[in-house]
Write a protein that holds these residues in place. Structure first.
Motif, PDB file in Angstrom:
ATOM      1  N   GLU A 182       0.835  -1.203   0.000  1.00 49.43           N
ATOM      2  CA  GLU A 182       0.000   0.000   0.000  1.00 49.43           C
ATOM      3  C   GLU A 182       0.868   1.250   0.000  1.00 49.43           C
ATOM      4  O   GLU A 182       0.583   2.231  -0.703  1.00 49.43           O
ATOM      5  CB  GLU A 182      -0.934   0.000   1.208  1.00 49.43           C
ATOM      6  N   LEU A 183       1.932   1.243   0.795  1.00 48.71           N
ATOM      7  CA  LEU A 183       2.850   2.377   0.835  1.00 48.71           C
ATOM      8  C   LEU A 183       3.457   2.631  -0.540  1.00 48.71           C
ATOM      9  O   LEU A 183       3.469   3.769  -1.034  1.00 48.71           O
ATOM     10  CB  LEU A 183       3.947   2.111   1.865  1.00 48.71           C
ATOM     11  N   ALA A 184       3.971   1.569  -1.170  1.00 47.75           N
ATOM     12  CA  ALA A 184       4.575   1.722  -2.501  1.00 47.75           C
ATOM     13  C   ALA A 184       3.553   2.232  -3.508  1.00 47.75           C
ATOM     14  O   ALA A 184       3.861   3.068  -4.372  1.00 47.75           O
ATOM     15  CB  ALA A 184       5.162   0.395  -2.960  1.00 47.75           C
ATOM     16  N   ALA A 185       2.298   1.740  -3.399  1.00 47.16           N
ATOM     17  CA  ALA A 185       1.247   2.153  -4.336  1.00 47.16           C
ATOM     18  C   ALA A 185       0.889   3.627  -4.143  1.00 47.16           C
ATOM     19  O   ALA A 185       0.672   4.357  -5.120  1.00 47.16           O
ATOM     20  CB  ALA A 185       0.016   1.281  -4.143  1.00 47.16           C
ATOM     21  N   CYS A 186       0.828   4.080  -2.879  1.00 46.52           N
ATOM     22  CA  CYS A 186       0.516   5.490  -2.622  1.00 46.52           C
ATOM     23  C   CYS A 186       1.586   6.410  -3.205  1.00 46.52           C
ATOM     24  O   CYS A 186       1.276   7.455  -3.800  1.00 46.52           O
ATOM     25  CB  CYS A 186       0.380   5.720  -1.120  1.00 46.52           C
TER      26      CYS A 186
END
Length: 707
Positions: A182-186
């Motif tokens: 999720e962090l990488a996607a954000c």
């Protein structure tokens, strides 16, 4: 030479290949194996890893080859040597036997291609990586590969598709409670939404990108990074949130410009008030403070990580926060642009020498383009020429071509047609050596502008019409619209000067066609304003005052809708001529006040006295100064340290000659006095108005409405 002895020396590679060919294959493998054992004595040094992998492959030891190729690739990535990564991966990939071995090598190759900014090759290679992820059945790896594809699409300028993929990964990561993904996607989503990579954006435009959505993505990324202890992602997200704050400041200024409310701010700055003091009183002050705090925090985090590239990205952002408003509406643009370029060069110095050189020429060209847009001709000329030389040395044909053409256009604005022709010849040489349809079209357009400046109607039409034809053949409606609008305004201007009805008809047709095409294109390009300015010029030449005023108002509306922050002086001059002649008294006063203010700012921005003189004598500068003159205006306004109260008619005449760009010798000839007398009178006038240079004097003349 004939008497020289024959050279029987051979390079080492040739000797080695000759000796190796005399050995049986088994013996060669045995020798390579012995070299591997020798290199494995103790802990292999990082610089020996590629050599070790090469000899292991030649010895037939696939396992050792793959192992050390993977380690060599990791070391090369850490050293910012992507070409070396690709070389060792190419050696080892055929030897990889297990999915995990292939995964490590393919991932390293993708990282190298990302570093080299080769999105097309990335997308091709990611197909194999995606198939491998599916075969392994690893859901986290599947999300990682999708994000890599999004990044490649973003670098291909397919930002909308990249944002869709990143948003999809974010949703899946939330469903699977995969906070790392999720962090990488954000972070990837934020980059796609602002159309800029981490550390590369400084002032996103709210008219072009979704600042709200990007801010939400980066805020969530910062929160996740804090929770996961990912300092690198926290630093990156924090810096980008600061850039979004600057984007909001920029949006506020654009809105004020659209409403005409920016003029009081520009007047205070032009009068010498410090812009930072003015900004403290404006609604953007909270964004200024927020951006400063975020950049300071990101700098601390990058310093903690030892990430010098991240540190410099934060420092450049701080510089932009401090100087961007002054660059756009202040009078010290050139110095600030150069300082930002110097900082950006330091940022690039942390990579390889070739990357640093390429980044430097990109920055030089960027400064050239910006200086042309902001009307800083001395900077545009010097940086354009330097970018041309550097790009040629690097073999970058695109930047070499564009720099030559841009420099030619800068000379056109000075009225130096011979220099402009010489630079266009240089651009033509590049285009001939490395031809593309785009360069052919651009060259025709530039040549059309040169012939228009020469007053050669037939040559102008021929070149512009060929440029239009190339755009039609390439099926590029936006480019066709741009060329037609440029042809329209050039034909209208020349037709009005030469009283040529045929040229006026060409202008009218071209402008109408451009406006028709514009209706089919997305966004609010400024070509519609250029077409309307052409129609205003045509109507004025035909003595059709109502049509001229309506077309000029339409051009103003088009510029407002485009939210264009640069000075389109060719459009503004045509609009001003029409409105002062046919508009209302209020419209005439407003446009003259704006031109007077811009003329003062431009005069202060140009550092080189010689270029300033030439620019104000050139076609654009002389027309601007002529329109900005208004002897009917009362002498009521004061500059920072000077006043018109103590000036007499002789001072006014002297200032007028300075504004016209005359040298001391030419002023002496005009006034029939010697050079010493001119110097004495200039010193006296400068003292009265608080000026220390011709730039100050020119700015004062327009600010105080003496002209």
């Amino acid at each position: 030479p004939e008497a020289a002895p024959a050279d029987y020396s051979f390079p080492h590679e040739q000797v080695r290949e000759f000796a190796a060919d005399t050995l049986a294959p088994a013996r060669r493998r045995e020798i390579h194996g012995a070299i591997v054992q020798l290199l494995l004595t103790g802990e292999p040094a990082p610089e020996t890893l590629p050599l070790l992998a090469h000899h292991a492959r030649a010895a037939g030891d696939a396992q050792v080859c793959v192992r050390f190729s993977t380690e060599a690739a990791a070391a090369a990535l850490a050293a910012h040597a992507p070409e070396e990564v690709l070389r060792v991966v190419e050696i080892a990939l055929p030897q990889a036997a297990t999915p995990q071995e292939r995964l490590g090598l393919l991932t390293a190759r993708d990282d190298a291609l990302e570093m080299l900014r080769r999105p097309g090759d990335r997308l091709e290679g990611l197909s194999e990586l995606a198939a491998l992820a599916e075969a392994l059945g690893d859901p986290h790896l599947d999300l990682d590969v999708t994000l890599r594809r999004a990044a490649a699409l973003r670098l291909s300028q397919q930002d909308d598709r990249a944002a869709d993929l990143a948003a999809r990964v974010r949703t899946l990561a939330v469903e699977r409670n995969d906070r790392t993904a999720e962090l990488a996607a954000c972070v990837e989503l934020g980059q796609a939404l602002v159309h800029a990579g981490i550390g590369e954006g400084f002032s996103p435009s709210g008219a072009e990108v979704d600042l709200d959505a990007a801010e939400e993505a980066y805020l969530r990324a910062a929160q996740l990074a804090e929770e996961l202890g990912d300092t690198s992602m926290l630093a990156a997200s924090t810096r980008e949130l600061g850039a979004i704050d600057i984007g909001r400041m920029r949006g506020w200024f654009v809105e004020r410009m659209a409403l005409g409310e920016h003029v009081p701010v520009m007047e205070r700055v032009a009068a010498g008030e410090a812009l930072e003091d003015v900004m403290e009183e404006l609604p953007i002050a909270p964004w200024v403070r927020s951006a400063g705090e975020r950049f300071h925090r990101s700098l601390e985090l990058y310093e903690e990580l030892g990430d010098r590239q991240g540190m410099m990205a934060s420092i450049i952002a701080m510089a932009y926060l401090s100087w961007a408003p002054d660059i756009h509406i202040g009078s010290d643009s050139a110095r600030h642009i150069e300082e930002i370029r110097r900082l950006a060069t330091q940022l690039s110095s942390f990579t390889s020498e070739s990357q640093r050189a390429f980044a430097e020429v990109q920055m030089l060209y960027g400064v050239h383009v910006f200086a042309r847009a902001k009307v800083i001709p001395d900077l545009a000329l010097s940086r354009g020429a330097e970018a041309y030389e550097r790009a040629g040395a690097l073999g970058d044909r695109q930047l070499e071509f564009l720099s030559a053409g841009g420099t030619a256009c800068s000379f056109l604005e000075l009225g130096d047609l011979d220099e402009a022709a010489m630079w266009l010849d240089r651009a033509a040489t590049v285009a001939a050596e490395s031809p593309t349809p785009s360069r052919a079209r651009q060259l025709e357009q530039w040549r059309g502008m040169l012939h228009a400046a020469r007053g050669d109607a037939d040559g102008m039409r021929g070149h512009f019409e060929r440029a239009v034809q190339v755009a039609v053949e390439q099926a590029l409606p936006a480019v066709r619209c741009e060329v037609l609008a440029t042809l329209a305004l050039a034909s209208a201007t020349l037709g009005s000067e030469q009283k040529d009805e045929e040229l006026l008809a060409v202008a009218e047709r071209s402008a109408s066609e451009a406006k028709e095409l514009l209706g089919l294109l997305p966004g609010h390009a400024t070509w519609g304003a250029k077409a309307d300015a052409a129609l205003a010029t045509v109507a004025l030449a035909r003595d059709q005052p109502e049509l001229a005023a309506d077309a000029a108002r339409a051009a103003v509306d088009a510029l407002t809708a485009a939210q264009h922050e640069d000075l389109d002086l060719d459009v503004l001059l045509a609009v001003a001529s029409a409105l002062t002649a046919t508009g209302t008294d209020e419209e005439g006063r407003e446009v003259l006040s704006f031109l007077r203010l811009q003329t003062a700012v431009i005069a202060n921005r140009i550092v080189d006295e010689g270029v300033r003189t030439r620019w104000f004598r050139g076609p654009i500068g002389s027309a601007l100064a002529s329109l900005a003159e208004d002897p009917s205006k009362p002498l009521t306004r004061n500059a920072q340290d000077g006043s018109v109260d103590g000036l007499n008619d002789d001072d006014g005449q002297l200032l007028k000659l300075v504004v016209q760009g005359l040298s001391n010798e030419e002023i002496a000839d005009r006034l029939r006095v010697d050079n010493g007398e001119v110097a004495r009178r200039l010193a006296s006038t400068y003292a009265k108005i608080g000026a220390s240079s011709r730039a100050d004097a020119t700015a004062f003349a327009f600010q105080s409405r003496m002209l």
